[in-house]
Each structure stands twice: as C-alpha cells, then as structure tokens.
Design an enzyme around this catalytic site. Sequence first.
Site, PDB file in Angstrom:
ATOM      1  N   PRO A  79      -1.181  48.308  -2.939  1.00 31.14           N
ATOM      2  CA  PRO A  79      -2.107  48.711  -4.193  1.00 31.14           C
ATOM      3  C   PRO A  79      -3.071  47.957  -4.206  1.00 31.14           C
ATOM      4  CG  PRO A  79      -0.065  47.495  -4.641  1.00 31.14           C
ATOM      5  CD  PRO A  79       0.056  47.598  -3.266  1.00 31.14           C
TER       6      PRO A  79
ATOM      7  N   ASP B  69      -9.182  55.583   2.949  1.00 31.47           N
ATOM      8  CA  ASP B  69      -9.407  56.116   1.608  1.00 31.47           C
ATOM      9  C   ASP B  69     -10.216  55.335   0.513  1.00 31.47           C
ATOM     10  OD1 ASP B  69      -8.218  58.762   1.936  1.00 31.47           O
ATOM     11  OD2 ASP B  69      -6.399  57.876   0.993  1.00 31.47           O
TER      12      ASP B  69
ATOM     13  N   LYS C 133     -14.249  58.694  -2.102  1.00 35.28           N
ATOM     14  CA  LYS C 133     -15.293  59.344  -2.858  1.00 35.28           C
ATOM     15  C   LYS C 133     -16.440  58.660  -2.921  1.00 35.28           C
ATOM     16  CE  LYS C 133     -12.669  61.843  -6.489  1.00 35.28           C
ATOM     17  NZ  LYS C 133     -11.863  61.647  -7.621  1.00 35.28           N
TER      18      LYS C 133
ATOM     19  N   GLY D 145      -4.286  54.186   0.535  1.00 32.72           N
ATOM     20  CA  GLY D 145      -3.637  53.463  -0.764  1.00 32.72           C
ATOM     21  C   GLY D 145      -2.310  53.604  -1.006  1.00 32.72           C
ATOM     22  N   GLY D 146      -1.631  52.512  -1.465  1.00 29.40           N
ATOM     23  CA  GLY D 146      -0.437  52.468  -1.875  1.00 29.40           C
ATOM     24  C   GLY D 146       0.613  52.846  -0.514  1.00 29.40           C
TER      25      GLY D 146
ATOM     26  N   MET E 109      -2.255  59.272 -11.625  1.00 28.79           N
ATOM     27  CA  MET E 109      -3.364  60.308 -11.686  1.00 28.79           C
ATOM     28  C   MET E 109      -3.424  60.876 -12.933  1.00 28.79           C
ATOM     29  SD  MET E 109      -3.476  62.118  -8.090  1.00 28.79           S
ATOM     30  CE  MET E 109      -1.673  62.300  -7.821  1.00 28.79           C
TER      31      MET E 109
ATOM     32  N   GLY F   4      -3.688  48.044 -10.994  1.00 23.34           N
ATOM     33  CA  GLY F   4      -2.094  47.111 -11.140  1.00 23.34           C
ATOM     34  C   GLY F   4      -2.234  46.305  -9.454  1.00 23.34           C
TER      35      GLY F   4
HETATM   36  N1  SAH Z   1      -0.341  56.823  -2.516  1.00 22.32           N
HETATM   37  C1  SAH Z   1      -0.770  55.999  -3.687  1.00 22.32           C
HETATM   38  C2  SAH Z   1      -1.010  57.041  -5.172  1.00 22.32           C
HETATM   39  C3  SAH Z   1      -2.257  57.945  -4.717  1.00 22.32           C
HETATM   40  S1  SAH Z   1      -2.470  58.787  -5.948  1.00 22.32           S
HETATM   41  C4  SAH Z   1       0.207  55.001  -4.174  1.00 22.32           C
HETATM   42  O1  SAH Z   1       1.456  55.101  -3.709  1.00 22.32           O
HETATM   43  O2  SAH Z   1       0.106  54.003  -4.901  1.00 22.32           O
HETATM   44  C5  SAH Z   1      -3.544  57.822  -7.121  1.00 22.32           C
HETATM   45  C6  SAH Z   1      -2.974  57.284  -8.238  1.00 22.32           C
HETATM   46  O3  SAH Z   1      -2.402  56.155  -7.848  1.00 22.32           O
HETATM   47  C7  SAH Z   1      -4.188  56.845  -8.988  1.00 22.32           C
HETATM   48  O4  SAH Z   1      -4.653  57.976  -9.746  1.00 22.32           O
HETATM   49  C8  SAH Z   1      -3.517  55.953 -10.165  1.00 22.32           C
HETATM   50  O5  SAH Z   1      -2.599  56.499 -10.872  1.00 22.32           O
HETATM   51  C9  SAH Z   1      -2.484  55.417  -9.023  1.00 22.32           C
HETATM   52  N2  SAH Z   1      -2.938  54.094  -8.600  1.00 22.32           N
HETATM   53  C10 SAH Z   1      -3.258  53.632  -7.202  1.00 22.32           C
HETATM   54  N3  SAH Z   1      -3.508  52.435  -7.264  1.00 22.32           N
HETATM   55  C11 SAH Z   1      -3.399  51.916  -8.389  1.00 22.32           C
HETATM   56  C12 SAH Z   1      -3.319  50.483  -8.771  1.00 22.32           C
HETATM   57  N4  SAH Z   1      -3.764  49.473  -8.338  1.00 22.32           N
HETATM   58  N5  SAH Z   1      -3.131  50.237 -10.392  1.00 22.32           N
HETATM   59  C13 SAH Z   1      -2.647  51.408 -11.169  1.00 22.32           C
HETATM   60  N6  SAH Z   1      -2.539  52.632 -10.301  1.00 22.32           N
HETATM   61  C14 SAH Z   1      -2.799  53.024  -9.130  1.00 22.32           C
END
Ligand code: SAH
Length: 495
Positions: free
Chosen positions: A12, A35, A57, A88-89, A171, A200
């Site tokens: 994240p 991404d 984007k 991400g994530g 999201m 976060g």
């Molecule tokens: N695969 C990613 C999520 C992708 S969907 C994961 O596992 O984290 C994208 C959404 O993730 C964003 O709209 C937001 O709601 C959330 N998100 C991603 N990074 C974030 C962060 N650092 N802090 C808070 N929300 C986050």
Amino acid sequence: MIGTVTLVGAGPGDKGLLTMAGAQAIAQADAVVYDRLVREDILDLIPPRAEKISVGKENNHHPVPQPEINETLVRLAREGKNVVRLKGGDCFLFGRGGEECEHLLQNGVPFRVIPGVTSALAAPAFAGIPVTHRDFTSSVHIITAHARAGKPLTIDFDSLVRLDGTLVFLMGLTALEQVTDGLLRAGMQSDMPAAVIENGARGTQRKVVSVLSQLAAHVRAKGLQSPALIIVGRVCSLSDALDWFTPLPLHGKTIVVTRPKARAGTLADKLRAHGANVIEAPCIETVEREDTQPLADALQQPHDWAVFTSPAGVPAAVDALRRLGRDLRALYGMKIAAIGKGTAAALAAYGLTADLVPAQYDGEHLADALIDAMPQGGSALLLRAMQGGQILPEKLARMGIRVTDVPLYDTVHRCDKADALRGLLADGKIDAVTFTSVSTVEGFREAVGGTEDAAFTVFCIGAQTAEAAKKYYQNVEIAKNATIEDLLTCIEEEI
Ligand code: SAH
C-alpha cells in the site's frame, strides 16, 4: 523462448511494505507494467535496463483499457521477456489480477503470483484499528463500493449489517454517503464507530474517525481524497488510543533526500521510520573517471597517508587500481585517513581500518587532524572527486605537507525527479530538503531553479554544505556533528 509474467503486489505504501519476493522479482525483470497506485520509491527499484510501462491513469488521464493491458503482457512475454506486472496492494484483491491470469493461461503464457500487503488491512493497521478484536468482532469483510459506470451500488446492506463484523470498503470515497445511508437504512446503529483513511500506510496518511451518521460530513469537511478506504465497526473506537503512527515525530512532513542513490538509503529509511513522507530525489551522481594515469603517476612516489574524503572514493579507488592491474596492496605502507564514519565504513567493507577519523567530519577538521599526525611534515595522497574542495589540500600544503591530489571520479549534477520536485515545490508540499554535501546543494538548485522565498527548511551536514545552502536559502539548519544521527535530531527539533 517465451517469458514468464509475475504478478507482484506492491503493497500500500513505500517499499518497506513490498515483500522480499516482490523486490527480487522486480530486480530480475526485463519489463515492468505498473499501475497508478504504485509508489515512486518502488519504481526506483526497477533496473535501468528494464522497460517501464505505465498503465495507470496519471499519464494520460485515462487508464489503459484492460484488454490492452492483457495484450501487452502477452506480447512482452512472447518477446521472451521476464515481465513483472506490478499492482498496488495485493494483486488479487480488486486488482483484476484474476482476469489477467485467465488471459495469460488462454495464451499459453506461464505466470506466477506474489501476493502483496493489501491496503484493506494495512491502512487500518497504520491508523490504530485492529480489524478484528475478541472484545468487538470476530470477522472482517472487504467490499468494493465501486459501481459500474452509470449504475447504482449493488451492495446487500441488510446482509452486511447482519454479519456484525468489521466492514472495509475499497473504492468508496465518491459513494461514501450511499454507503453510510445504506447501512443506516438496513438498521445499523447511527453511533457505530467508523473511519475513512486516506493514503493509508504512507507518510501522507490522514484519517477521520467518527460515527456512522456523521462520517460523511466530517470527511467532506476535512476534504479527504483518493486513495482512501472506509472502515465501519466497533474496532474503530480503538483508533485514537492505538494510533502509533500519527504521533511519530516526523509524521505528516514531506522531506526530500538529495544524496546520490547508493548513499540515500540509510537517511531515507531512518526518516521513514520516524514517520516522514520521504522523496528520494538524488541530485548528484558519481561517475568514475576513465583516466587512471594520475593514480599510476601518484603511486610512483611514496606517501605517508592515503586520504579518503567520501564513501564513493573507496570503490572508485578499488576500481581504478583494478584497471591498472593492481589492487589495494598498492597502498601498502601508507596510513589511511577517512573524513567520517560513512567513509570509514566503506573502507571496512574492503577490510581496511581507518587510522584516522577527525572528531568533526569535514575537510577543515580532516586537515587539522592530518597536520597533527604529521608534526614533522610528510606527504598525503588524496583519493577523491575531481570537484573536491580546496580547503583540505591548501591547508596541508601551507603546513609543508606534500599533497598529491588524484581525481578518481566526477560528481555530476543530475536529477531524474526534477519535474516532480518542481511540481511539489509549486504546491508548497515540501517541508524540508536535506543536503549532505556542497554538490547536492548545487545539484538541487540546478534541478529546481530559483526558489528564494522557499517555504521549506534546509537541513545540512557539514559547515561547507550549510554555507553553500545559505547562498540560496534563508532557513538553513546544520547538524551538530556531521552524522546522519545528528541530522535526524536536528530535523526533529527544528522542522
Ligand atoms: N489491490 C489493492 C486495491 C485496489 S482497488 C489493494 O489490495 O490494496 C483501489 C482502492 O484501494 C482505492 O480506491 C482505495 O479504496 C484502496 N486503496 C489503495 N491504496 C490505498 C491506501 N494507501 N490507503 C487507503 N486506501 C487505499
């Protein structure tokens, strides 16, 4: 031969939350498809030889359509490349990772999946919210609050309320009111603790903790933006008490580190550990000189001391000796001086112990210490940058010491992040800039141009660095001693 596609969850935030397997995959990649949510310091890990393809984007305001991403992955693999698909994530949580794997499977492209730390769990953790807790709830549910274009949300709020667990909505910021209204209408109590966490697990994290009925109003008042997630449940009531992140001394501060890449790590990591949002923007680069003749000539004469004035000088000397068909034994018989702890550590990596490190780490004090060490005069071989300052050789020469100044590398001004830095400066987003040498000051200045009325504070290591910075900036602080530790203390006290 066909290449492999490795889906990697980048985590994240900064690279500290990237897995070791993920970092390894990136280091071995021939191409990286990434991404928008992937942070700069992780992109910095991509080897320079690898192809970098953004499908987020930010570049063109429109995300690249999924079929095009799928095709890109297949094309790169068919070119025989080791492809990393960086997300991400975690890659399988609302990241379309599954769709990409299906497409690869259909096209006979082998793939691997390296999971990542999801924001759904990390953002609450960085906000002092344990997603489960035996006193409150025994389940956590992760839900997307993203509606397909033009369609209303299709969330079954009645079921969610019945689960009585912690709810994490991704999201969902634009649909925040629909989420809170939906839960209230389905019978959730209006004073249920709830929170929104923006950015976060990053140095720029902000959070709003409230109750369900007032969450949306508080979030809009504070102007939270994407990326953000919503968390609803009794565990949110722990957020303030268990918040360990916001109280860190540098939380909320954006600090630029300008040292060259190889040396930026420790300072940047320490700043991060203290809660700062760190921007690693190296403003100088060291380039070893091809011409080894000055060193060959210098070694024809005996010297009492070999003098190293920067960590970069040590590998540069080793490389230059190697190109002369020699090695560190060429310094045999000389005592060794290092300007500071970092340089002494660089020597130690080659098994050499510095005989002299001055109490204060700058050219002036190094000269004094060498003069003390050679009361009857003597000779010094300086192994350093072409652009080294004149104080050291001049002071030594004035005391009758024979100085041979051998340039081993050039310090060139170069900043890949100049555009990003200028943007952040224009928006007043930078709180502090750190300089560890005169050349970093000049390199930064060259990268960003004139910023006399700069709103940031400048933190320097070394008197000469501070002097150079004062030419351009008003708020200049200097670390008590020229060490990273003192620089950190100084930043914490003065920022
Ligand atoms: N695969 C990613 C999520 C992708 S969907 C994961 O596992 O984290 C994208 C959404 O993730 C964003 O709209 C937001 O709601 C959330 N998100 C991603 N990074 C974030 C962060 N650092 N802090 C808070 N929300 C986050």
